[in-house]
Design a protein around this motif. Structure first.
Motif, PDB file in Angstrom:
ATOM      1  N   GLU A 291     -12.472   5.803  -7.748  1.00 20.53           N
ATOM      2  CA  GLU A 291     -11.507   4.888  -8.350  1.00 20.53           C
ATOM      3  C   GLU A 291     -10.968   5.519  -9.621  1.00 20.53           C
ATOM      4  OE1 GLU A 291     -13.718   1.296  -8.860  1.00 20.53           O
ATOM      5  OE2 GLU A 291     -13.460   0.731  -6.772  1.00 20.53           O
ATOM      6  N   ARG A 292      -9.639   5.498  -9.769  1.00 20.09           N
ATOM      7  CA  ARG A 292      -9.005   6.110 -10.931  1.00 20.09           C
ATOM      8  C   ARG A 292      -7.823   5.280 -11.406  1.00 20.09           C
ATOM      9  NH1 ARG A 292     -13.037   8.606 -11.642  1.00 20.09           N
ATOM     10  NH2 ARG A 292     -13.350  10.775 -11.178  1.00 20.09           N
TER      11      ARG A 292
ATOM     12  N   TRP B 292      -7.339   4.547  -5.530  1.00 10.06           N
ATOM     13  CA  TRP B 292      -8.398   5.337  -4.910  1.00 10.06           C
ATOM     14  C   TRP B 292      -7.897   6.751  -4.729  1.00 10.06           C
ATOM     15  CZ3 TRP B 292     -10.775   2.366  -0.169  1.00 10.06           C
ATOM     16  CH2 TRP B 292     -11.559   1.316  -0.642  1.00 10.06           C
ATOM     17  N   ILE B 293      -8.714   7.703  -5.142  1.00  4.24           N
ATOM     18  CA  ILE B 293      -8.476   9.108  -4.860  1.00  4.24           C
ATOM     19  C   ILE B 293      -9.456   9.454  -3.744  1.00  4.24           C
ATOM     20  CG2 ILE B 293      -8.458  11.454  -5.763  1.00  4.24           C
ATOM     21  CD1 ILE B 293      -6.471   9.535  -7.165  1.00  4.24           C
TER      22      ILE B 293
ATOM     23  N   LEU C 237       0.835  -1.199   0.000  1.00  2.00           N
ATOM     24  CA  LEU C 237       0.000   0.000   0.000  1.00  2.00           C
ATOM     25  C   LEU C 237       0.870   1.249   0.000  1.00  2.00           C
ATOM     26  CD1 LEU C 237      -2.764   1.531   0.503  1.00  2.00           C
ATOM     27  CD2 LEU C 237      -2.139   1.417   2.915  1.00  2.00           C
ATOM     28  N   ASN C 238       0.494   2.209  -0.840  1.00  2.00           N
ATOM     29  CA  ASN C 238       1.212   3.480  -0.899  1.00  2.00           C
ATOM     30  C   ASN C 238       0.196   4.609  -0.849  1.00  2.00           C
ATOM     31  OD1 ASN C 238       3.611   5.100  -1.222  1.00  2.00           O
ATOM     32  ND2 ASN C 238       2.864   5.543  -3.274  1.00  2.00           N
ATOM     33  N   TYR C 239       0.499   5.633  -0.049  1.00  2.00           N
ATOM     34  CA  TYR C 239      -0.350   6.824   0.016  1.00  2.00           C
ATOM     35  C   TYR C 239       0.467   8.036  -0.394  1.00  2.00           C
ATOM     36  CZ  TYR C 239      -3.150  10.705   1.620  1.00  2.00           C
ATOM     37  OH  TYR C 239      -3.866  11.873   1.662  1.00  2.00           O
TER      38      TYR C 239
ATOM     39  N   GLY D 153      -5.737  12.864  -1.452  1.00  2.00           N
ATOM     40  CA  GLY D 153      -4.590  12.056  -1.829  1.00  2.00           C
ATOM     41  C   GLY D 153      -4.973  10.789  -2.565  1.00  2.00           C
ATOM     42  N   ARG D 154      -3.950   9.996  -2.865  1.00  5.26           N
ATOM     43  CA  ARG D 154      -4.144   8.781  -3.650  1.00  5.26           C
ATOM     44  C   ARG D 154      -3.613   7.576  -2.893  1.00  5.26           C
ATOM     45  NH1 ARG D 154      -1.022   7.001  -9.137  1.00  5.26           N
ATOM     46  NH2 ARG D 154       0.740   7.338  -7.779  1.00  5.26           N
TER      47      ARG D 154
END
Length: 124
Positions: A103-104, A72-73, A43-45, A61-62
């Motif tokens: 969702e992007r 996810w945005i 997971l990355n934010y 954020g993403r």
């Protein structure tokens, strides 16, 4: 916290009485921590835009690399008191809130993550 997963450090910034209003997350600080612990370590934010007025902060954020085919945005409204996160105002299905998660595909973030100033063209 999402990237480093240092829960001891995060406890310094999340109130023990933290209130979480998102329907998909268990109550309290431990509910949020447990959600993050359940997600893949990949997971990355990435924080995008942050805006604040008084005690309230909006963080845009993403989230990526967490096992879904799209990113996810998200936009979260949080309340900070004396430098401690005390509340996240999230989605509440009984009140008709549809949420602030979209969702992007990954390329969309790169194209629109920069703050657009008046007169600038939208990136192609």
């Amino acid at each position: 916290m999402f990237n480093k997963r240092d829960y001891a450090a995060a406890e310094k910034y999340w109130s023990p009485d933290y209130i979480q209003h998102s329907a998909h997350i268990e109550p309290g600080r431990e509910g949020l921590f447990n959600l993050i612990k359940s997600l893949p370590p990949t997971l990355n934010y990435e924080s995008g835009t942050v805006a604040a007025e008084g005690d309230f902060v909006i963080v845009h954020g993403r989230f990526s690399n967490f096992g879904l085919p799209v990113n996810w945005i998200a936009a979260d409204i949080v309340r900070i008191k004396d430098g401690i996160l005390v509340r996240t105002l999230g989605r509440h299905p009984r009140r008709g809130h549809k949420g602030a998660i979209q969702e992007r595909k990954s390329d969309v973030w790169q194209r629109f993550s920069k703050f657009k100033l008046r007169g600038e063209e939208t990136p192609k």
